[in-house]
Design a protein around this motif. Structure first.
Motif, mmCIF file in Angstrom:
data_model
loop_
_atom_site.group_PDB
_atom_site.id
_atom_site.type_symbol
_atom_site.label_atom_id
_atom_site.label_comp_id
_atom_site.label_asym_id
_atom_site.label_seq_id
_atom_site.Cartn_x
_atom_site.Cartn_y
_atom_site.Cartn_z
ATOM 1 N N CYS A 53 0.841 -1.211 0.000
ATOM 2 C CA CYS A 53 0.000 0.000 0.000
ATOM 3 C C CYS A 53 0.866 1.247 0.000
ATOM 4 C CB CYS A 53 -0.920 0.005 1.222
ATOM 5 S SG CYS A 53 -2.214 -1.224 1.166
ATOM 6 N N TRP A 56 2.383 1.713 -3.380
ATOM 7 C CA TRP A 56 1.330 2.091 -4.319
ATOM 8 C C TRP A 56 0.989 3.576 -4.197
ATOM 9 C CZ3 TRP A 56 -4.522 1.084 -3.986
ATOM 10 C CH2 TRP A 56 -5.090 1.080 -5.252
ATOM 11 N N LEU A 57 1.039 4.098 -2.967
ATOM 12 C CA LEU A 57 0.734 5.513 -2.754
ATOM 13 C C LEU A 57 1.915 6.423 -3.089
ATOM 14 C CD1 LEU A 57 -1.238 5.250 0.603
ATOM 15 C CD2 LEU A 57 -2.162 5.748 -1.661
ATOM 16 N N GLY A 84 -0.619 -3.293 -5.569
ATOM 17 C CA GLY A 84 -1.230 -2.314 -4.673
ATOM 18 C C GLY A 84 -2.700 -2.611 -4.426
#
Length: 179
Positions: A53, A56-57, A84
């Motif tokens: 996560c 992915w961000l 993600g």
């Protein structure tokens, strides 16, 4: 008080019961169902999903500042997007189940599976499909030989965590609608 050990067909002890506790029997678990291993694998998967996560961000922000990061192959972008998404959905499933179990009245389970839990059981089916897809796309991207050692390690750990999580969910009867 008497203790009764129950052997299987090969003579290995697989169960135990006590005369003072007639309603309790104990079954020997296989090594892969040991709570320490199951919790350890679940913890490993959660850590990798949190990392997924975070990547992915942060990845889009990094590629805006560094133009060479933006020039990755289509396979690489698909793999990172899917990893993600798998991470987010698996964490949503775990948090959703935890919240549902802690807030739903115990007696409601006697009348069937609560609708919110049925809805949550769709997430592992989706992530299983995505994990299969990203495994195939990842192998194609790996073949391109444009991944660094860090990216290959990230992919391997992510796929290991995703497949282990699928295995855990299946062993806990949470993959599909087994109720």
């Amino acid at each position: 008080m008497y203790i009764n050990f129950r052997p299987d067909s090969q003579g290995k002890i697989t169960g135990m019961s006590m005369s003072s506790h007639v309603h309790l029997t104990y079954e020997k678990l296989p090594w892969y169902e040991a709570p320490v291993l199951q919790v350890g694998l679940a913890g490993f998967s959660v850590i990798i999903f949190l990392w997924g996560c975070l990547v992915w961000l942060i990845r889009p922000l990094m590629s805006r500042k560094n133009k060479t990061l933006a020039l990755v192959s289509r396979h690489t972008r698909l793999v990172e997007l899917n990893i993600g998404l798998i991470s987010v959905l698996n964490l949503c499933f775990l948090m959703g189940m935890g919240i549902a179990i802690s807030t739903i009245d115990f007696w409601e389970f006697f009348f069937g599976m609560p609708p919110v839990m049925i809805a949550l059981l769709y997430l592992p089916i989706v992530t299983t499909g995505l994990t299969t897809l990203v495994s195939i796309i990842g192998l194609l991207a790996w073949r391109d030989k444009n991944w660094s050692v860090v990216r290959r390690g990230y992919y391997c750990l992510s796929m290991l965590a995703a497949w282990l999580f699928i295995w855990l969910l299946n062993s806990w009867n949470l993959l599909g609608f087994k109720f």
